[in-house]
Design an enzyme around this catalytic site. Structure first.
Site, PDB file in Angstrom:
ATOM      1  N   HIS A  38       0.854  -1.185   0.000  1.00 52.80           N
ATOM      2  CA  HIS A  38       0.000   0.000   0.000  1.00 52.80           C
ATOM      3  C   HIS A  38       0.895   1.241   0.000  1.00 52.80           C
ATOM      4  O   HIS A  38       1.973   1.223   0.593  1.00 52.80           O
ATOM      5  CB  HIS A  38      -0.859   0.043   1.265  1.00 52.80           C
TER       6      HIS A  38
ATOM      7  N   THR B  37      13.332  -9.540   2.745  1.00 53.26           N
ATOM      8  CA  THR B  37      13.113  -8.170   2.264  1.00 53.26           C
ATOM      9  C   THR B  37      13.969  -7.863   1.035  1.00 53.26           C
ATOM     10  O   THR B  37      13.686  -6.917   0.319  1.00 53.26           O
ATOM     11  CB  THR B  37      13.445  -7.151   3.368  1.00 53.26           C
ATOM     12  N   LYS B  38      15.053  -8.653   0.846  1.00 58.81           N
ATOM     13  CA  LYS B  38      15.957  -8.442  -0.310  1.00 58.81           C
ATOM     14  C   LYS B  38      16.226  -9.788  -0.961  1.00 58.81           C
ATOM     15  O   LYS B  38      16.137 -10.830  -0.294  1.00 58.81           O
ATOM     16  CB  LYS B  38      17.279  -7.843   0.163  1.00 58.81           C
TER      17      LYS B  38
ATOM     18  N   LYS C 155      25.037 -18.926   5.706  1.00 59.94           N
ATOM     19  CA  LYS C 155      26.129 -19.772   5.197  1.00 59.94           C
ATOM     20  C   LYS C 155      25.976 -20.020   3.699  1.00 59.94           C
ATOM     21  O   LYS C 155      24.880 -19.852   3.137  1.00 59.94           O
ATOM     22  CB  LYS C 155      26.226 -21.090   5.964  1.00 59.94           C
TER      23      LYS C 155
END
Ligand SMILES: CC(C)(COP(=O)(O)OP(=O)(O)OC[C@H]1O[C@@H](n2cnc3c(N)ncnc32)[C@H](O)[C@@H]1OP(=O)(O)O)[C@@H](O)C(=O)NCCC(=O)NCCS
Length: 184
Positions: free
Chosen positions: A109, A162-163, A180
């Site tokens: 949003h 998030t990435k 790892k």
């Protein structure tokens, strides 16, 4: 009046671009393999003959989601792929494994302004989520708009991604970080 409501409901249920426990007139098909395959092949942009979509999972915007060979979508998963701009919003490549309760979202949003309610601000542009071949997403992980999970990589249970995550690594936590490299 009730009859009209029921007819409307049945019509919505059979034509909706979604699958899930909230769409009972198609959801029952997920309990029977042949019915499941025929429903999913009809609804999804692509649904492999060796994939499985289990009862209790949700997909929204099915026509923009592709699901590859040997992928199992388990209960409490949410594939939120409805997009106004992308032809394909969620890509799940072959041999991807996913635990229960994985959530995937392709948009946010808008929240730029304080003078109008968030609910009236619309959305930022949609960003596709891609799960590359052979990766494994642990139970209850949340994948946010625009991320790609690399080939053969592992995402820990309960992580918030998030990435994008590169190929061949284990990533976990909130936000998910590489912990790892596989094979080292
Ligand atoms: C990620 C996972 C595969 C373990 O990988 P691993 O390489 O054996 O990792 P380790 O257990 O050695 O842990 C390494 C570090 O990461 C942390 N870690 C492991 N899993 C984590 C997770 N899900 N979230 C946050 N941190 C995690 C550990 O606490 C440890 O931290 P430390 O070094 O500070 O002690 C496992 O923890 C996991 O999340 N499995 C998913 C299970 C699941 O969803 N099953 C459903 C079946 S489809």
């Amino acid at each position: 009046m009730l009859i009209i409501d029921i007819i409307k409901k049945i019509r919505y249920n059979t034509t909706a671009d979604r699958i899930g426990p909230d769409i009972p007139f198609t959801h029952w098909k997920l309990f029977y393999k042949k019915q499941m395959l025929s429903l999913c092949k009809k609804k999804f942009r692509f649904f492999s003959a060796t994939a499985d979509f289990r009862p209790g999972a949700y997909a929204i915007g099915c026509s923009q989601i592709t699901i590859g060979e040997r992928v199992v979508i388990r209960p409490a998963t949410m594939l939120f792929g409805e997009s106004v701009s992308l032809e394909t919003s969620i890509v799940i490549e072959d041999d991807v494994m996913m635990g229960c309760g994985v959530h995937i979202y392709i948009n946010n949003h808008r929240f730029d302004r304080l003078d109008i309610p968030l609910i009236d601000q619309g959305y930022y542009p949609d960003e596709a989520v891609i799960l590359k071949k052979g990766c494994w997403i642990g139970a209850n992980a949340i994948l946010l708009p625009g991320v790609t999970i690399g080939e053969n990589s592992v995402v820990g249970a309960g992580s918030v991604v998030t990435k994008s995550i590169p190929d061949g690594v284990v990533a976990a936590g909130i936000p998910a970080k590489v912990i790892k490299k596989i094979g080292q």
